[in-house]
Design a protein around this motif. Sequence first.
Motif, PDB file in Angstrom:
ATOM      1  N   ILE A 166      78.982  66.561  10.295  1.00  0.00           N
ATOM      2  CA  ILE A 166      80.120  65.729  10.715  1.00  0.00           C
ATOM      3  C   ILE A 166      80.031  65.423  12.208  1.00  0.00           C
ATOM      4  O   ILE A 166      80.202  64.281  12.632  1.00  0.00           O
ATOM      5  CB  ILE A 166      81.464  66.402  10.359  1.00  0.00           C
ATOM      6  N   LYS A 167      79.734  66.438  12.997  1.00  0.00           N
ATOM      7  CA  LYS A 167      79.624  66.260  14.452  1.00  0.00           C
ATOM      8  C   LYS A 167      78.530  65.252  14.792  1.00  0.00           C
ATOM      9  O   LYS A 167      78.730  64.348  15.604  1.00  0.00           O
ATOM     10  CB  LYS A 167      79.333  67.609  15.121  1.00  0.00           C
ATOM     11  N   PHE A 168      77.362  65.375  14.142  1.00  0.00           N
ATOM     12  CA  PHE A 168      76.263  64.447  14.389  1.00  0.00           C
ATOM     13  C   PHE A 168      76.670  63.010  14.046  1.00  0.00           C
ATOM     14  O   PHE A 168      76.423  62.088  14.822  1.00  0.00           O
ATOM     15  CB  PHE A 168      75.010  64.847  13.588  1.00  0.00           C
ATOM     16  N   VAL A 169      77.297  62.826  12.896  1.00  0.00           N
ATOM     17  CA  VAL A 169      77.710  61.475  12.491  1.00  0.00           C
ATOM     18  C   VAL A 169      78.722  60.920  13.487  1.00  0.00           C
ATOM     19  O   VAL A 169      78.596  59.774  13.935  1.00  0.00           O
ATOM     20  CB  VAL A 169      78.264  61.462  11.044  1.00  0.00           C
ATOM     21  N   ARG A 170      79.707  61.707  13.851  1.00  0.00           N
ATOM     22  CA  ARG A 170      80.737  61.222  14.783  1.00  0.00           C
ATOM     23  C   ARG A 170      80.133  60.815  16.123  1.00  0.00           C
ATOM     24  O   ARG A 170      80.544  59.829  16.726  1.00  0.00           O
ATOM     25  CB  ARG A 170      81.806  62.290  14.995  1.00  0.00           C
ATOM     26  N   GLU A 171      79.156  61.578  16.596  1.00  0.00           N
ATOM     27  CA  GLU A 171      78.538  61.298  17.901  1.00  0.00           C
ATOM     28  C   GLU A 171      77.584  60.103  17.867  1.00  0.00           C
ATOM     29  O   GLU A 171      77.263  59.544  18.911  1.00  0.00           O
ATOM     30  CB  GLU A 171      77.790  62.536  18.409  1.00  0.00           C
ATOM     31  N   ASN A 172      77.102  59.724  16.691  1.00  0.00           N
ATOM     32  CA  ASN A 172      76.080  58.683  16.595  1.00  0.00           C
ATOM     33  C   ASN A 172      76.513  57.456  15.802  1.00  0.00           C
ATOM     34  O   ASN A 172      75.709  56.561  15.575  1.00  0.00           O
ATOM     35  CB  ASN A 172      74.811  59.277  15.969  1.00  0.00           C
ATOM     36  N   HIS A 173      77.766  57.410  15.387  1.00  0.00           N
ATOM     37  CA  HIS A 173      78.279  56.301  14.561  1.00  0.00           C
ATOM     38  C   HIS A 173      78.913  55.240  15.442  1.00  0.00           C
ATOM     39  O   HIS A 173      79.465  55.548  16.498  1.00  0.00           O
ATOM     40  CB  HIS A 173      79.311  56.838  13.567  1.00  0.00           C
ATOM     41  N   SER A 174      78.862  54.005  15.002  1.00  0.00           N
ATOM     42  CA  SER A 174      79.462  52.908  15.768  1.00  0.00           C
ATOM     43  C   SER A 174      80.971  52.794  15.566  1.00  0.00           C
ATOM     44  O   SER A 174      81.657  52.205  16.394  1.00  0.00           O
ATOM     45  CB  SER A 174      78.793  51.575  15.391  1.00  0.00           C
ATOM     46  N   TYR A 175      81.493  53.352  14.461  1.00  0.00           N
ATOM     47  CA  TYR A 175      82.935  53.294  14.219  1.00  0.00           C
ATOM     48  C   TYR A 175      83.660  54.322  15.081  1.00  0.00           C
ATOM     49  O   TYR A 175      83.186  55.441  15.246  1.00  0.00           O
ATOM     50  CB  TYR A 175      83.267  53.597  12.754  1.00  0.00           C
ATOM     51  N   SER A 176      84.835  53.956  15.581  1.00  0.00           N
ATOM     52  CA  SER A 176      85.637  54.916  16.347  1.00  0.00           C
ATOM     53  C   SER A 176      86.171  56.018  15.435  1.00  0.00           C
ATOM     54  O   SER A 176      86.380  57.147  15.873  1.00  0.00           O
ATOM     55  CB  SER A 176      86.787  54.214  17.075  1.00  0.00           C
ATOM     56  N   VAL A 177      86.405  55.699  14.157  1.00  0.00           N
ATOM     57  CA  VAL A 177      86.814  56.689  13.162  1.00  0.00           C
ATOM     58  C   VAL A 177      85.837  56.564  11.989  1.00  0.00           C
ATOM     59  O   VAL A 177      86.030  55.746  11.084  1.00  0.00           O
ATOM     60  CB  VAL A 177      88.273  56.465  12.683  1.00  0.00           C
ATOM     61  N   ALA A 178      84.779  57.353  12.062  1.00  0.00           N
ATOM     62  CA  ALA A 178      83.748  57.292  11.019  1.00  0.00           C
ATOM     63  C   ALA A 178      84.228  58.005   9.758  1.00  0.00           C
ATOM     64  O   ALA A 178      84.843  59.069   9.825  1.00  0.00           O
ATOM     65  CB  ALA A 178      82.462  57.948  11.524  1.00  0.00           C
ATOM     66  N   GLU A 179      83.938  57.396   8.606  1.00  0.00           N
ATOM     67  CA  GLU A 179      84.244  58.049   7.331  1.00  0.00           C
ATOM     68  C   GLU A 179      83.175  59.099   7.064  1.00  0.00           C
ATOM     69  O   GLU A 179      81.994  58.789   6.954  1.00  0.00           O
ATOM     70  CB  GLU A 179      84.249  57.042   6.189  1.00  0.00           C
ATOM     71  N   VAL A 180      83.589  60.336   6.984  1.00  0.00           N
ATOM     72  CA  VAL A 180      82.711  61.436   6.571  1.00  0.00           C
ATOM     73  C   VAL A 180      83.557  62.321   5.669  1.00  0.00           C
ATOM     74  O   VAL A 180      84.486  62.979   6.132  1.00  0.00           O
ATOM     75  CB  VAL A 180      82.189  62.275   7.760  1.00  0.00           C
ATOM     76  N   ILE A 181      83.262  62.297   4.376  1.00  0.00           N
ATOM     77  CA  ILE A 181      83.976  63.162   3.444  1.00  0.00           C
ATOM     78  C   ILE A 181      82.942  63.962   2.658  1.00  0.00           C
ATOM     79  O   ILE A 181      81.845  63.480   2.402  1.00  0.00           O
ATOM     80  CB  ILE A 181      84.905  62.369   2.499  1.00  0.00           C
ATOM     81  N   THR A 182      83.292  65.188   2.323  1.00  0.00           N
ATOM     82  CA  THR A 182      82.340  66.045   1.609  1.00  0.00           C
ATOM     83  C   THR A 182      82.982  66.663   0.378  1.00  0.00           C
ATOM     84  O   THR A 182      84.201  66.862   0.326  1.00  0.00           O
ATOM     85  CB  THR A 182      81.810  67.185   2.507  1.00  0.00           C
ATOM     86  N   LEU A 183      82.130  66.937  -0.585  1.00  0.00           N
ATOM     87  CA  LEU A 183      82.539  67.620  -1.805  1.00  0.00           C
ATOM     88  C   LEU A 183      81.539  68.733  -2.077  1.00  0.00           C
ATOM     89  O   LEU A 183      80.329  68.513  -1.957  1.00  0.00           O
ATOM     90  CB  LEU A 183      82.544  66.655  -2.993  1.00  0.00           C
ATOM     91  N   PRO A 184      82.015  69.905  -2.475  1.00  0.00           N
ATOM     92  CA  PRO A 184      81.072  70.967  -2.829  1.00  0.00           C
ATOM     93  C   PRO A 184      80.389  70.630  -4.155  1.00  0.00           C
ATOM     94  O   PRO A 184      80.985  70.016  -5.035  1.00  0.00           O
ATOM     95  CB  PRO A 184      81.958  72.211  -2.963  1.00  0.00           C
ATOM     96  N   ILE A 185      79.136  71.030  -4.281  1.00  0.00           N
ATOM     97  CA  ILE A 185      78.396  70.836  -5.528  1.00  0.00           C
ATOM     98  C   ILE A 185      78.568  72.101  -6.360  1.00  0.00           C
ATOM     99  O   ILE A 185      78.138  73.185  -5.955  1.00  0.00           O
ATOM    100  CB  ILE A 185      76.905  70.562  -5.255  1.00  0.00           C
ATOM    101  N   GLU A 186      79.232  71.966  -7.481  1.00  0.00           N
ATOM    102  CA  GLU A 186      79.499  73.111  -8.345  1.00  0.00           C
ATOM    103  C   GLU A 186      78.323  73.444  -9.255  1.00  0.00           C
ATOM    104  O   GLU A 186      78.034  74.605  -9.497  1.00  0.00           O
ATOM    105  CB  GLU A 186      80.760  72.868  -9.168  1.00  0.00           C
TER     106      GLU A 186
END
Length: 185
Positions: A147-167
């Motif tokens: 999440i930190k990497f995406v936020r620091e390198n994304h062009s959007y001011s509010v980048a969509e990053v959502i996660t789901l655990p793999i069961e």
Amino acid sequence: MQALKRLLPFLPLRYLPANISPSRKLLLTLVAAVNILGTSASSQLGNDTNICSLSTRRTLSADCNKNMSDAAKEAYTPGSSSVAFVTTPDEKLAKKLAQGLVERKLAACVNIIPQIQSVYMWEGKVNEDNEYLMMIKTRTSRVDELIKFVRENHSYSVAEVITLPIEKGNVPYLSWIAQTVPDKK
């Protein structure tokens, strides 16, 4: 569209209305695939823009296959791997983020799905944009760094990053994720 055609035999999409766009069908297919097939769906996609180790595409090298067989003997711990979804405005940024995540060992594999259409509320207005969807496989213990990497390198001011655990999923594939992405130190 190629990915959609490959997944159609596995999913009951015949019940969808005929007027749904191909990109919406692809997105619905991906959501259904994650729910029905777990991470094994990612190997079914074979997307044109797939940042995966070449040895995992359809056949495994002898050493990799042996390691997977040994790892498959161990049980998978539900939730120890995750899938993250990130949208980008263009293919260039999606590839840049995918390369960075894989090179830094924050992701084992990133599928880039082109031409999704997003409708969202932003600053009081309804917006509609064509975007690219990244489907990222990683260890759950590394999600915060991802999440930190995406936020620091994304062009959007509010980048969509959502996660789901793999069961659940294909145990050799899930073991490969664990071997490729080191656990958080």
